[in-house]
Enzyme design. Structure first.
Site, PDB file in Angstrom:
ATOM      1  N   HIS A 100      43.463-100.330  -4.863  1.00 34.64           N
ATOM      2  CA  HIS A 100      44.438-101.173  -4.159  1.00 34.64           C
ATOM      3  C   HIS A 100      44.821-102.386  -4.983  1.00 34.64           C
ATOM      4  O   HIS A 100      44.105-102.785  -5.905  1.00 34.64           O
ATOM      5  CB  HIS A 100      43.867-101.650  -2.809  1.00 34.64           C
ATOM      6  CG  HIS A 100      42.696-102.587  -2.949  1.00 34.64           C
ATOM      7  ND1 HIS A 100      41.430-102.163  -3.287  1.00 34.64           N
ATOM      8  CD2 HIS A 100      42.614-103.934  -2.810  1.00 34.64           C
ATOM      9  CE1 HIS A 100      40.614-103.209  -3.343  1.00 34.64           C
ATOM     10  NE2 HIS A 100      41.314-104.297  -3.064  1.00 34.64           N
ATOM     11  N   ASP A 102      45.726-106.434  -3.921  1.00 32.83           N
ATOM     12  CA  ASP A 102      45.382-107.243  -2.754  1.00 32.83           C
ATOM     13  C   ASP A 102      46.612-107.515  -1.881  1.00 32.83           C
ATOM     14  O   ASP A 102      47.668-107.923  -2.386  1.00 32.83           O
ATOM     15  CB  ASP A 102      44.759-108.582  -3.194  1.00 32.83           C
ATOM     16  CG  ASP A 102      43.417-108.366  -3.883  1.00 32.83           C
ATOM     17  OD1 ASP A 102      42.679-107.445  -3.468  1.00 32.83           O
ATOM     18  OD2 ASP A 102      43.111-109.094  -4.842  1.00 32.83           O
ATOM     19  N   HIS A 259      42.769-102.293  -8.277  1.00 30.89           N
ATOM     20  CA  HIS A 259      41.341-102.368  -8.575  1.00 30.89           C
ATOM     21  C   HIS A 259      40.531-101.624  -7.521  1.00 30.89           C
ATOM     22  O   HIS A 259      41.036-101.281  -6.438  1.00 30.89           O
ATOM     23  CB  HIS A 259      40.877-103.823  -8.716  1.00 30.89           C
ATOM     24  CG  HIS A 259      41.210-104.692  -7.552  1.00 30.89           C
ATOM     25  ND1 HIS A 259      42.471-105.218  -7.344  1.00 30.89           N
ATOM     26  CD2 HIS A 259      40.460-105.125  -6.501  1.00 30.89           C
ATOM     27  CE1 HIS A 259      42.474-105.935  -6.244  1.00 30.89           C
ATOM     28  NE2 HIS A 259      41.265-105.888  -5.693  1.00 30.89           N
TER      29      HIS A 259
HETATM   30  C1  SIN Z   1      38.779-107.344  -4.075  1.00 32.20           C
HETATM   31  O1  SIN Z   1      39.170-106.231  -3.724  1.00 32.20           O
HETATM   32  O2  SIN Z   1      39.523-108.319  -4.086  1.00 32.20           O
HETATM   33  C2  SIN Z   1      37.337-107.539  -4.500  1.00 32.20           C
HETATM   34  C3  SIN Z   1      36.852-106.579  -5.512  1.00 32.20           C
HETATM   35  C4  SIN Z   1      35.369-106.665  -5.718  1.00 32.20           C
HETATM   36  O3  SIN Z   1      34.637-107.058  -4.798  1.00 32.20           O
HETATM   37  O4  SIN Z   1      34.888-106.343  -6.809  1.00 32.20           O
END
Ligand code: SIN
Length: 288
Positions: A100, A102, A259
């Site tokens: 995703h 954010d 990410h």
């Molecule tokens: C997120 O999705 O903003 C956090 C990613 C993570 O906790 O590594």
């Protein structure tokens, strides 16, 4: 004096380790500009061992742009409205195992995130980043053209409902907050191909967490197309993987990347995120 910053690429496609910068103080304009330029080039920047206080974390984010106000479904840290707490472990199972960007359920999704590692499990909990320019560029010309004609629906429910209903008693406050969210803040439509406000480059703008469907297609067509695109995002050739140490800060371009946080741990993991809603530099460009 501005700091001598060096960017060491971490893969063939995305990510750089940043040397020669202390983020805790003295954010001169030149330093901030160099970091933003490095971010536009490498998309995910790793600043090891910075150990920023919460106040310094917010102050750093504020140098880049307007910060996203409090996230309706997450706690804040140290009474600072702009620090979003992401905590998982024995009470709340890891829940970020979806590619995703954010908050794409917002009309203007945030342009960058700065994530600091506060408490880590002894092993596991790495975060992966994938390059959405490269995913888009490698599609066939006909597919790029077709995607350029489409819009997709993004919704907070698509991303959070499946997570929160896993343990509805523990998550009852977040479920309530989800139900109370203003539809204008939690549901939107974006072009499937967007252009970056700073670089002008096209990138793929659908993700498996928040995109519910492609608006202009039948549901089976939409599902097949989203699955094909999700397969591309998952390809290791577009990615870099960060193995965290406490004190690291990672900053990513939240438009041109996605990410995924590996849920391969059961111990406590605590991360703090400062989210940049809009870069000052991008706004200046729009205003001229
Ligand atoms: C997120 O999705 O903003 C956090 C990613 C993570 O906790 O590594």
């Amino acid at each position: 004096m501005a700091q001598q910053i060096k960017f060491e690429p971490l893969s063939g496609c995305i990510g750089a380790l940043v040397h020669g910068v202390d983020l805790s103080n003295n954010h001169e304009d030149e330093t901030i500009e160099q970091i933003q330029e490095g971010l536009m080039m490498h998309l995910a920047l790793v600043f090891p061992g910075q150990n920023l206080s919460s106040a310094a974390h917010v102050a750093l984010g504020e140098r880049f742009g307007l910060l996203e106000p409090r996230h309706p479904l997450h706690d804040i840290a140290d009474d600072l409205e702009n620090i979003m707490v992401i905590e998982n472990g024995p009470k709340r199972a890891p829940d970020n195992e979806d590619w995703h960007a954010d908050m794409t359920f917002r009309t203007l999704p945030p342009q960058a995130s700065l994530l600091a590692a506060r408490v880590l499990p002894p092993k596991g909990g790495d975060t992966m980043f994938s390059n959405m320019y490269a995913v888009y560029d490698d599609l066939s010309k006909s597919m790029r053209h077709f995607l350029g004609t489409l819009n997709a629906v993004h919704s907070v429910e698509t991303g959070y409902k499946k997570i929160l209903v896993r343990d509805p008693i523990y998550e009852k406050d977040r479920l309530k907050a989800l139900e109370k969210m203003d539809p204008a803040d939690s549901y939107t439509t974006h072009p499937v191909v967007e252009h970056h406000p700073i670089t002008g480059r096209p990138y793929l703008n659908v993700n498996e967490a928040f995109t519910s469907h492609i608006a202009d297609l039948h549901s089976d067509e939409s599902r097949a197309l989203l699955n094909m695109l999700a397969e591309r995002v998952r390809m290791p050739r577009y990615q870099v993987r960060h193995r965290w140490s406490v004190g690291d800060l990672v900053m990513w371009d939240n438009l041109a990347t996605q990410h995924y946080a590996a849920g391969d741990y059961s111990e406590y993991r605590l991360m703090h995120r400062v989210t940049v809603k809009q870069f000052f530099r991008a706004r200046e460009k729009e205003a001229t």
